[in-house]
Design a protein around this motif. Sequence first.
Motif, PDB file in Angstrom:
ATOM      1  N   GLN A   1      10.712  71.735  49.905  1.00 23.65           N
ATOM      2  CA  GLN A   1      11.115  70.436  49.371  1.00 23.65           C
ATOM      3  C   GLN A   1      11.380  69.452  50.501  1.00 23.65           C
ATOM      4  O   GLN A   1      11.013  68.278  50.430  1.00 23.65           O
ATOM      5  N   ALA A   2      12.043  69.962  51.539  1.00 27.22           N
ATOM      6  CA  ALA A   2      12.443  69.076  52.634  1.00 27.22           C
ATOM      7  C   ALA A   2      11.244  68.591  53.436  1.00 27.22           C
ATOM      8  O   ALA A   2      11.263  67.489  53.975  1.00 27.22           O
TER       9      ALA A   2
ATOM     10  N   THR B   1      16.384  89.122  53.797  1.00 30.43           N
ATOM     11  CA  THR B   1      16.184  89.681  52.458  1.00 30.43           C
ATOM     12  C   THR B   1      15.189  88.822  51.692  1.00 30.43           C
ATOM     13  O   THR B   1      15.030  87.636  51.973  1.00 30.43           O
ATOM     14  N   VAL B   2      14.525  89.437  50.713  1.00 33.77           N
ATOM     15  CA  VAL B   2      13.543  88.714  49.909  1.00 33.77           C
ATOM     16  C   VAL B   2      14.202  87.533  49.199  1.00 33.77           C
ATOM     17  O   VAL B   2      13.689  86.414  49.192  1.00 33.77           O
ATOM     18  N   GLU B   3      15.371  87.820  48.612  1.00 30.22           N
ATOM     19  CA  GLU B   3      16.068  86.802  47.832  1.00 30.22           C
ATOM     20  C   GLU B   3      16.364  85.566  48.680  1.00 30.22           C
ATOM     21  O   GLU B   3      16.084  84.432  48.288  1.00 30.22           O
TER      22      GLU B   3
ATOM     23  N   ARG C   1      14.349  73.976  60.973  1.00 31.72           N
ATOM     24  CA  ARG C   1      14.661  75.390  61.166  1.00 31.72           C
ATOM     25  C   ARG C   1      15.806  75.744  60.239  1.00 31.72           C
ATOM     26  O   ARG C   1      16.849  75.095  60.244  1.00 31.72           O
ATOM     27  N   GLN C   2      15.603  76.747  59.395  1.00 29.81           N
ATOM     28  CA  GLN C   2      16.665  77.211  58.508  1.00 29.81           C
ATOM     29  C   GLN C   2      16.760  78.727  58.590  1.00 29.81           C
ATOM     30  O   GLN C   2      15.755  79.416  58.790  1.00 29.81           O
ATOM     31  N   ALA C   3      17.974  79.241  58.434  1.00 33.88           N
ATOM     32  CA  ALA C   3      18.195  80.681  58.561  1.00 33.88           C
ATOM     33  C   ALA C   3      18.219  81.355  57.206  1.00 33.88           C
ATOM     34  O   ALA C   3      18.878  80.893  56.280  1.00 33.88           O
TER      35      ALA C   3
ATOM     36  N   GLN D   1      13.198  83.625  49.627  1.00 35.71           N
ATOM     37  CA  GLN D   1      12.699  82.762  48.550  1.00 35.71           C
ATOM     38  C   GLN D   1      13.538  81.493  48.449  1.00 35.71           C
ATOM     39  O   GLN D   1      13.018  80.394  48.354  1.00 35.71           O
ATOM     40  N   GLU D   2      14.859  81.685  48.507  1.00 34.52           N
ATOM     41  CA  GLU D   2      15.756  80.549  48.302  1.00 34.52           C
ATOM     42  C   GLU D   2      15.619  79.516  49.428  1.00 34.52           C
ATOM     43  O   GLU D   2      15.452  78.323  49.187  1.00 34.52           O
ATOM     44  N   VAL D   3      15.688  79.996  50.668  1.00 32.28           N
ATOM     45  CA  VAL D   3      15.669  79.071  51.794  1.00 32.28           C
ATOM     46  C   VAL D   3      14.294  78.410  51.923  1.00 32.28           C
ATOM     47  O   VAL D   3      14.184  77.216  52.172  1.00 32.28           O
TER      48      VAL D   3
ATOM     49  N   SER E   1      12.088  77.820  49.574  1.00 28.70           N
ATOM     50  CA  SER E   1      11.817  76.808  48.540  1.00 28.70           C
ATOM     51  C   SER E   1      12.517  75.494  48.887  1.00 28.70           C
ATOM     52  O   SER E   1      11.982  74.417  48.633  1.00 28.70           O
ATOM     53  N   GLY E   2      13.698  75.598  49.509  1.00 27.72           N
ATOM     54  CA  GLY E   2      14.370  74.386  49.970  1.00 27.72           C
ATOM     55  C   GLY E   2      13.613  73.705  51.096  1.00 27.72           C
ATOM     56  O   GLY E   2      13.444  72.477  51.113  1.00 27.72           O
ATOM     57  N   LEU E   3      13.125  74.520  52.033  1.00 26.29           N
ATOM     58  CA  LEU E   3      12.362  73.975  53.166  1.00 26.29           C
ATOM     59  C   LEU E   3      11.107  73.246  52.684  1.00 26.29           C
ATOM     60  O   LEU E   3      10.729  72.205  53.234  1.00 26.29           O
TER      61      LEU E   3
END
Lengths: 349, 351
Positions: free
Chosen positions: B238-239, B225-227, B219-221, B230-232, B234-236
């Motif tokens: 990978q994880a 926002t779109v930005e 679970r990530q917050a 996208q950022e979170v 893309s990390g998820l």
Amino acid sequence: MTHGATSEPASPSLDKPRPGAPPPGPAKRPAGRLLLGRLTDVHSVSLIGVLAVLAVIGAATKPDQFLSTDNLQLILTQASVIGVVTVGVTFVIIGGGIDLSVGAIVALASVWCTTVATQEFGMGGMIFTALLVGLCCGLVNGVLIAYGPMVPFVATLAMLASARGLALHITEGRTQVVSVESVLDLGGRDAYVLGVPPLVIIFAVVTVIGWVLLNRTTFGRRTVAIGGNPEAARLAGIAVKRQRLMLYALSGLCCGIAAFMLVVLSGSGQNTNGNLYELNAIAAAIIGGTLLSGGRGTIIGSVLGVLVFTTITNLFTLNNLDSAGQQIAQGAIIVAAVLLQRRSAAQHT
Amino acid sequence: MSASPARRFASRRGLLFGGAAASAGVFLAGCTSNDTGDDEEDSQQAPVAEESEGPPVTIGFAGPQADHGWLNAINENARSRAETYADVTLEITEGSNDTATQIGQIETLINSQVDVLVILPADGIALTQIGLTAMRAGIPVVNLDRIFDNPQAYRCWIGGDNYGMGLNAGHFIGEQLRDVQNARVVELSGPDNLELTGQRTQGFDDALANYPNIEKVARQAAEFTVESGQEVMSGLLQAQPEFDALWNHDDDQGVGALRAIDQAGRDEFIMVGGAGARSAMEAIQADNSVLKATVLYPPTMAASAIDLARALGQSRGVGGLAEFEIPSSITLYSAVVTRENVEQYLPTGFN
């Protein structure tokens, strides 16, 4: 960067104390340069050390994922947008100023280049729009500060408010989705060049240009000079006002580039884009060894600073830790970096 | 349209501070507009209140700054519904995310003696006092969505069901993965500093507890926002090299999340969104991405709030609900929009 050759000082004139000129600034310059050299070494080396530690932590906690090509590409891609902004901000800070409006300019440039009408002109039109809006905002900042004259803090604060307001006005709170395929493709895997995402290439190019500009041109020497001692710089024949104007224009242009990169990355423009970029960019520059009072700093340090922050974010996500801890870690790193800066400065004086 | 408080606010600031910036951009303005061409009316649903014209009512509307698709839709729904009533005058204040500013705006509305107030507070707890002040001044308050801390501060509350959103998202995913052994689920939440995020997550976890074969692995917050989406995301991605379902709290950040998923070339899971944006519904209808459903948090609640305020101002009940008085509390249902029922809900999707 060639411009206004008439007032071009022979570069050594900066280093030589001129008879009758107020002594401290120019006279100290050689020592300052030397100190600067050592400082940046200390900083860049220690930041590379921090990155290495983070990499070890990443490899230990997520051995299969952290060092994978995909993940390294991801870290660099996510760093590239804020990285380009930071390069521009670093110039402004070295020149003795501050730019609080970068996040808002990114937002404005991104929503302007994603309006339906602008998208009709295709990728070229969108790039042109983003760069032009960024440059114009930077020029307005520069004119207000250099010829206004306004304090940089106030002028860019005003730009922060008005550019965000304009971005909200343009979008009406909506997310503007990009429909131009060539722009979207630029963020996809097929666009990679030798395994490197295009955004990372743009970031690298901006970094190299920034490094050359700062270290190998008159423009760079003048930037350091007006940041270290504007009065001495003026007496040395530098057009301080014009130099300031150009620094803010450069920062604005970098925001325009970053805005287009963000549009490629997220596939949309939103008025909330670039939120807190001003603080993140300043933080990255500071931990990279740039003095907030101006006169000293390096592009490499700033870029390493951005990479440290991005890697921390990546580590926290990979290990499924919450965002609160991440913010605390970032704060701790800023404090540690500044303490280090003071200690190394003390050692060399 | 030009009466939008947020827009008026923005353009005034633009003129004050950024006149130069604006004029620098005039060159571009000629070839730039934001006309998406589908500014359709949001009042498709029949008004729920008495249709017959009653005594004139002045409704004061105080909402937060419309810097997000859903909040913008709230303002538009309120405005367009008020326009359908000849006996309603709507006074809208400039939206603000600042508590103190919004209190000042509501005081202005109280002083101008509106008949009824509709308030969507930037922060329900912080604005409780001003709600009490209005009620004591004899102005009934319709509390929209973010709830006041004290029932005395409002006459009627109408809002969405954040817990229910999580619950219904969880049940939908649970049913989809019923036959999957050791199913892995990922949650992309909204900002953790909002209470509603916690409620959505709680509902989601409670629903998943009914399915022992499912484990929530991450679970990530993000920040709505779109930005950040996208950022979170893309990390998820990978994880979590492989998982079966994703619940994303918000369709705005979902635009970014879908972009990250596309960029990573992943499609082994199903995705469920939240809020009910038009873009999400269209993706569900097209059925060409991982997005298979979205859980509603309908902005049409603003239109219903205007209905309730009008009924309050005219001392009438609401047709079919109660004879003489309107209810004290109405919680909307967080329906799950899927490919099967998307046509029904598409008109309520917001931009």
